[in-house]
Design a protein around this motif. Structure first.
Motif, PDB file in Angstrom:
ATOM      1  N   ILE A 331      29.852 -10.358 -53.735  1.00 47.66           N
ATOM      2  CA  ILE A 331      29.017  -9.416 -52.982  1.00 47.66           C
ATOM      3  C   ILE A 331      29.799  -8.834 -51.811  1.00 47.66           C
ATOM      4  O   ILE A 331      29.748  -7.625 -51.533  1.00 47.66           O
ATOM      5  CB  ILE A 331      27.736 -10.119 -52.474  1.00 47.66           C
ATOM      6  N   GLY A 332      30.555  -9.683 -51.113  1.00 51.19           N
ATOM      7  CA  GLY A 332      31.383  -9.201 -50.001  1.00 51.19           C
ATOM      8  C   GLY A 332      32.420  -8.202 -50.472  1.00 51.19           C
ATOM      9  O   GLY A 332      32.641  -7.161 -49.834  1.00 51.19           O
ATOM     10  N   MET A 333      33.063  -8.487 -51.614  1.00 51.28           N
ATOM     11  CA  MET A 333      34.071  -7.577 -52.163  1.00 51.28           C
ATOM     12  C   MET A 333      33.472  -6.224 -52.516  1.00 51.28           C
ATOM     13  O   MET A 333      34.018  -5.169 -52.159  1.00 51.28           O
ATOM     14  CB  MET A 333      34.709  -8.196 -53.416  1.00 51.28           C
ATOM     15  N   MET A 334      32.347  -6.224 -53.209  1.00 53.22           N
ATOM     16  CA  MET A 334      31.731  -4.978 -53.641  1.00 53.22           C
ATOM     17  C   MET A 334      31.251  -4.156 -52.445  1.00 53.22           C
ATOM     18  O   MET A 334      31.423  -2.931 -52.405  1.00 53.22           O
ATOM     19  CB  MET A 334      30.568  -5.277 -54.592  1.00 53.22           C
ATOM     20  N   THR A 335      30.664  -4.827 -51.463  1.00 46.98           N
ATOM     21  CA  THR A 335      30.178  -4.126 -50.279  1.00 46.98           C
ATOM     22  C   THR A 335      31.318  -3.470 -49.517  1.00 46.98           C
ATOM     23  O   THR A 335      31.255  -2.284 -49.157  1.00 46.98           O
ATOM     24  CB  THR A 335      29.434  -5.108 -49.348  1.00 46.98           C
ATOM     25  N   ALA A 336      32.381  -4.233 -49.266  1.00 48.70           N
ATOM     26  CA  ALA A 336      33.521  -3.702 -48.512  1.00 48.70           C
ATOM     27  C   ALA A 336      34.247  -2.621 -49.295  1.00 48.70           C
ATOM     28  O   ALA A 336      34.718  -1.631 -48.717  1.00 48.70           O
ATOM     29  CB  ALA A 336      34.475  -4.832 -48.155  1.00 48.70           C
ATOM     30  N   SER A 337      34.359  -2.784 -50.612  1.00 46.69           N
ATOM     31  CA  SER A 337      35.050  -1.805 -51.437  1.00 46.69           C
ATOM     32  C   SER A 337      34.327  -0.463 -51.417  1.00 46.69           C
ATOM     33  O   SER A 337      34.946   0.590 -51.211  1.00 46.69           O
ATOM     34  CB  SER A 337      35.166  -2.324 -52.870  1.00 46.69           C
ATOM     35  N   MET A 338      33.021  -0.488 -51.630  1.00 48.96           N
ATOM     36  CA  MET A 338      32.243   0.746 -51.628  1.00 48.96           C
ATOM     37  C   MET A 338      32.245   1.384 -50.240  1.00 48.96           C
ATOM     38  O   MET A 338      32.436   2.598 -50.093  1.00 48.96           O
ATOM     39  CB  MET A 338      30.809   0.460 -52.070  1.00 48.96           C
ATOM     40  N   GLY A 339      32.064   0.557 -49.225  1.00 50.93           N
ATOM     41  CA  GLY A 339      32.017   1.082 -47.861  1.00 50.93           C
ATOM     42  C   GLY A 339      33.332   1.690 -47.413  1.00 50.93           C
ATOM     43  O   GLY A 339      33.369   2.807 -46.861  1.00 50.93           O
ATOM     44  N   SER A 340      34.446   0.977 -47.664  1.00 50.84           N
ATOM     45  CA  SER A 340      35.746   1.500 -47.239  1.00 50.84           C
ATOM     46  C   SER A 340      36.107   2.746 -48.033  1.00 50.84           C
ATOM     47  O   SER A 340      36.746   3.669 -47.516  1.00 50.84           O
ATOM     48  CB  SER A 340      36.827   0.424 -47.413  1.00 50.84           C
ATOM     49  N   GLY A 341      35.683   2.795 -49.308  1.00 53.10           N
ATOM     50  CA  GLY A 341      35.950   3.974 -50.116  1.00 53.10           C
ATOM     51  C   GLY A 341      35.259   5.214 -49.584  1.00 53.10           C
ATOM     52  O   GLY A 341      35.839   6.307 -49.522  1.00 53.10           O
ATOM     53  N   ILE A 342      34.007   5.053 -49.183  1.00 52.18           N
ATOM     54  CA  ILE A 342      33.245   6.186 -48.631  1.00 52.18           C
ATOM     55  C   ILE A 342      33.869   6.669 -47.327  1.00 52.18           C
ATOM     56  O   ILE A 342      34.054   7.872 -47.104  1.00 52.18           O
ATOM     57  CB  ILE A 342      31.773   5.777 -48.414  1.00 52.18           C
ATOM     58  N   ILE A 343      34.233   5.728 -46.474  1.00 49.22           N
ATOM     59  CA  ILE A 343      34.816   6.092 -45.176  1.00 49.22           C
ATOM     60  C   ILE A 343      36.169   6.762 -45.363  1.00 49.22           C
ATOM     61  O   ILE A 343      36.487   7.759 -44.692  1.00 49.22           O
ATOM     62  CB  ILE A 343      34.944   4.840 -44.279  1.00 49.22           C
ATOM     63  N   THR A 344      36.984   6.244 -46.283  1.00 48.01           N
ATOM     64  CA  THR A 344      38.290   6.857 -46.547  1.00 48.01           C
ATOM     65  C   THR A 344      38.116   8.286 -47.057  1.00 48.01           C
ATOM     66  O   THR A 344      38.852   9.200 -46.665  1.00 48.01           O
ATOM     67  CB  THR A 344      39.071   6.026 -47.584  1.00 48.01           C
ATOM     68  N   GLY A 345      37.132   8.491 -47.951  1.00 45.47           N
ATOM     69  CA  GLY A 345      36.885   9.831 -48.475  1.00 45.47           C
ATOM     70  C   GLY A 345      36.485  10.813 -47.387  1.00 45.47           C
ATOM     71  O   GLY A 345      36.847  11.993 -47.430  1.00 45.47           O
ATOM     72  N   ARG A 346      35.735  10.344 -46.394  1.00 43.09           N
ATOM     73  CA  ARG A 346      35.266  11.238 -45.335  1.00 43.09           C
ATOM     74  C   ARG A 346      36.315  11.485 -44.259  1.00 43.09           C
ATOM     75  O   ARG A 346      36.406  12.584 -43.707  1.00 43.09           O
ATOM     76  CB  ARG A 346      34.004  10.648 -44.686  1.00 43.09           C
ATOM     77  N   THR A 347      37.091  10.460 -43.952  1.00 45.72           N
ATOM     78  CA  THR A 347      38.028  10.569 -42.823  1.00 45.72           C
ATOM     79  C   THR A 347      39.475  10.764 -43.253  1.00 45.72           C
ATOM     80  O   THR A 347      40.290  11.252 -42.463  1.00 45.72           O
ATOM     81  CB  THR A 347      37.950   9.309 -41.950  1.00 45.72           C
ATOM     82  N   GLY A 348      39.814  10.352 -44.468  1.00 42.98           N
ATOM     83  CA  GLY A 348      41.205  10.407 -44.907  1.00 42.98           C
ATOM     84  C   GLY A 348      42.055   9.283 -44.341  1.00 42.98           C
ATOM     85  O   GLY A 348      43.269   9.240 -44.556  1.00 42.98           O
ATOM     86  N   LYS A 349      41.453   8.351 -43.638  1.00 42.26           N
ATOM     87  CA  LYS A 349      42.177   7.234 -43.021  1.00 42.26           C
ATOM     88  C   LYS A 349      42.062   5.984 -43.885  1.00 42.26           C
ATOM     89  O   LYS A 349      40.993   5.671 -44.407  1.00 42.26           O
ATOM     90  CB  LYS A 349      41.610   6.931 -41.623  1.00 42.26           C
ATOM     91  N   TYR A 350      43.166   5.285 -44.041  1.00 40.34           N
ATOM     92  CA  TYR A 350      43.136   4.075 -44.863  1.00 40.34           C
ATOM     93  C   TYR A 350      43.871   2.898 -44.239  1.00 40.34           C
ATOM     94  O   TYR A 350      43.625   1.745 -44.592  1.00 40.34           O
ATOM     95  CB  TYR A 350      43.723   4.353 -46.255  1.00 40.34           C
ATOM     96  N   LYS A 351      44.759   3.146 -43.296  1.00 39.60           N
ATOM     97  CA  LYS A 351      45.539   2.059 -42.704  1.00 39.60           C
ATOM     98  C   LYS A 351      44.641   1.028 -42.031  1.00 39.60           C
ATOM     99  O   LYS A 351      44.922  -0.181 -42.069  1.00 39.60           O
ATOM    100  CB  LYS A 351      46.543   2.639 -41.697  1.00 39.60           C
ATOM    101  N   ILE A 352      43.555   1.488 -41.435  1.00 42.59           N
ATOM    102  CA  ILE A 352      42.657   0.580 -40.728  1.00 42.59           C
ATOM    103  C   ILE A 352      42.105  -0.491 -41.668  1.00 42.59           C
ATOM    104  O   ILE A 352      41.823  -1.624 -41.262  1.00 42.59           O
ATOM    105  CB  ILE A 352      41.498   1.369 -40.070  1.00 42.59           C
ATOM    106  N   PHE A 353      41.985  -0.151 -42.960  1.00 42.53           N
ATOM    107  CA  PHE A 353      41.444  -1.122 -43.909  1.00 42.53           C
ATOM    108  C   PHE A 353      42.503  -2.136 -44.347  1.00 42.53           C
ATOM    109  O   PHE A 353      42.159  -3.232 -44.784  1.00 42.53           O
ATOM    110  CB  PHE A 353      40.846  -0.400 -45.112  1.00 42.53           C
TER     111      PHE A 353
END
Length: 554
Positions: A331-353
């Motif tokens: 559950i933790g993996m799926m939540t973080a994966s979906m959430g970080s994916g959405i944020i990366t798509g909106r901001t273009g930032k990925y290093k923070i993850f």
């Protein structure tokens, strides 16, 4: 959509490289069905392997069935990446599914562990392409900025398979026969209908434009990677039994080293035609994410394999129950994966993850490092959620960063390399940390003996109970040796006698968790030095189509 319309859309995609959202979702349906086939098989077989080995009268050979699959799936991973860049992914993906299904069905009718190991090796040839080609095809059709969002769906596939796998494996392992066939054989036979569905979906929906390019096939590089990888995988899987400094292990170290040197020399000579073009490492981002992938693989698999062992040995869970108890991490993996994916798509930032993922993984292992024998399951679940949140942020981000750091023509190589090095790191991690676990347990053998002697002195009648007869079977290494071979006796002997062993096993697990925390902490430090390249807004197919148009105009 009518057939004529689908053809027209495919022709337009081939020309421009632009793929509609509808086309992407149809392609994803085919990819996820193939990935589900591979992911489910791993968790199903693992939960039933002991039953299989008992039925085939080859308990001491069960490791070879796992090792054979691991070897072929690992060495074929980089080959699929390079061949996909040259010939296109679709036909290779179809080939991988067919090989995987044929190996599954043949393995179902094995009459010995040797036969099963051979067919598992054949099955692994297909498995090596299912995961890496899925991620590569996704990179072909989706721009890096949007890719993490779609990769979250892949994480959902793995999450679902990790829950269903132990249930299905345990169910068939507990059934004597079903439709006049041994229950455990259905663990492999279920891949036939799943594989047929996956194959039909891929044939129907997986139409990805491919720009053909001339390239030499790096046969010598392929041979060298086999010489380099196979000995190292063999010693990683069997070194604890053989002895890490035994003559067999040393011979394999030397052979692997020769293979690595030969592979580097061959790849340098092959240039851009190499299986792993060395010029990719000129990119600081690609080099750093590759190094991080190895380190994360070591710490992730090395630490994660200890959790189900503690759930089974210390808490008395069955393999199926242990799989279900891992759901909080999923559950933790799926939540973080979906959430970080959405944020990366909106901001273009990925290093923070990368920073956040390695940071949370380090924290989770430090938390597990405080574990005591009397921890409740809910306390373990807290650590699993944090670990899952870290993994969910990190795994897809490393892949996207590696893909984004290379030119479109090398997306397949970048993806397969990222997967390959992470697998090698994971294999090494499991080998090293299992050795640490049982070496630490063996070191506590004297303490365990003293504690049990004190119990028997206070309650001598315990020695006469039939369930405690195992005490007379302990060899020179004491009961800690028995735990390493078959821990089932811990569920039947008197609690007063088992408690010291369980305490010692928990303490050995704590050593592993703290070691894993130190490893992941290195990746955490490195993550701060990754150069964040702006994510491209063009998919791999679109970039190749644009390059082809420029060449035709020039």
């Amino acid at each position: 959509m009518a057939r004529a319309e689908r053809k027209a859309a495919a022709a337009e995609s081939a020309k421009t490289g632009v793929i509609t959202h509808r086309q992407i979702m149809l392609v994803l349906a085919g990819l996820m069905s193939g990935m589900f086939l591979s992911a489910l098989d791993q968790s199903v077989v693992g939960s039933a392997m002991r039953t299989i080995a008992d039925d085939l009268q080859g308990l001491e050979l069960q490791a070879w069935a796992t090792t054979a699959y691991l070897i072929t799936s690992t060495i074929t991973t980089p080959l699929y990446g390079k061949l996909g860049d040259i010939f296109g992914r679709r036909r290779l993906f179809i080939f991988a599914i067919i090989v995987f299904v044929v190996g599954s069905v043949a393995g179902a009718f094995s009459n010995s562990m040797f036969e099963l190991a051979a067919w598992r090796a054949f099955q692994g040839i297909g498995a090596g392409g299912l995961f890496t080609l899925s991620l590569t095809i996704l990179a072909d059709i989706v721009p890096p900025r949007e890719r993490a969002r779609y990769q979250g769906m892949f994480m959902a596939v793995f999450g679902t398979s990790s829950v269903l796998g132990p249930l299905i494996g345990g169910l068939f392992a507990d059934i004597d026969t079903f439709l006049f066939i041994d229950g455990w054989r259905w663990i492999f036979l279920i891949n036939l209908p799943i594989g047929i569905v996956a194959l039909l979906m891929v044939v129907a929906f997986l139409h990805v434009p491919h720009t053909a390019r001339k390239s030499r096939i790096d046969w010598w590089g392929a041979a060298a990677i086999i010489v380099a990888v196979v000995p190292l995988l063999l010693v990683a899987e069997n070194g604890r039994d053989w002895g890490w400094d035994s003559s067999s292990s040393i011979a394999l170290y030397v052979t692997g080293a020769i293979g690595i040197v030969a592979f580097i020399l061959i790849e340098r000579k092959m240039g851009t035609d190499a299986i792993l073009p060395l010029h990719l490492f000129k990119s600081r981002t690609f080099s750093m994410t590759t190094i991080m992938g190895v380190i994360v693989g070591v710490g992730m698999f090395g630490g994660m394999m200890t959790i189900p062992l503690i759930l089974q040995i210390v808490d008395g869970a069955s393999p199926t129950e242990a799989g279900l108890l891992m759901i909080p991490m999923t559950i933790g993996m799926m939540t973080a994966s979906m959430g970080s994916g959405i944020i990366t798509g909106r901001t273009g930032k990925y290093k923070i993850f990368m920073i956040g993922g390695t940071g949370l993984m380090t924290i989770s292992y430090l938390y597990f490092g405080q574990m005591t024998y009397d921890w409740e399951v809910w306390q373990i679940s807290i650590g699993m959620v944090v670990l899952g949140l870290g993994l969910g942020q990190l795994m897809q981000t490393l892949t996207v960063a590696a893909q984004n750091s290379v030119e479109a023509a090398n997306i397949g190589v970048a993806t397969s390399s990222s997967t390959f090095f992470r697998q090698m790191g994971g294999t090494a991690g499991v080998a090293v940390f299992l050795s640490i676990l049982f070496a630490t347990l063996a070191d506590k053998g004297t303490w365990i003996g003293e504690q049990i002697a004190a119990v028997l002195k206070a309650k001598p009648e315990l020695m006469s109970l039939p369930e405690n007869a195992v005490l007379t079977q302990a060899g020179p290494g004491g009961l800690s040796d028995l735990v390493a071979k078959d821990s089932s006796f811990l569920q039947t002997i008197s609690p007063e006698i088992s408690e010291p062993i369980l305490v010692a096993f928990t303490q050995a697990g704590v050593v592993v968790f703290n070691s894993a925390a130190a490893v992941i902490a290195v990746a955490f430090v490195l993550s701060w030095f990754v150069k964040e390249i702006p994510l491209r807004t063009q998919s791999g197919v679109a970039a190749k189509a644009a390059e082809a148009r420029l060449e035709s105009m020039g």
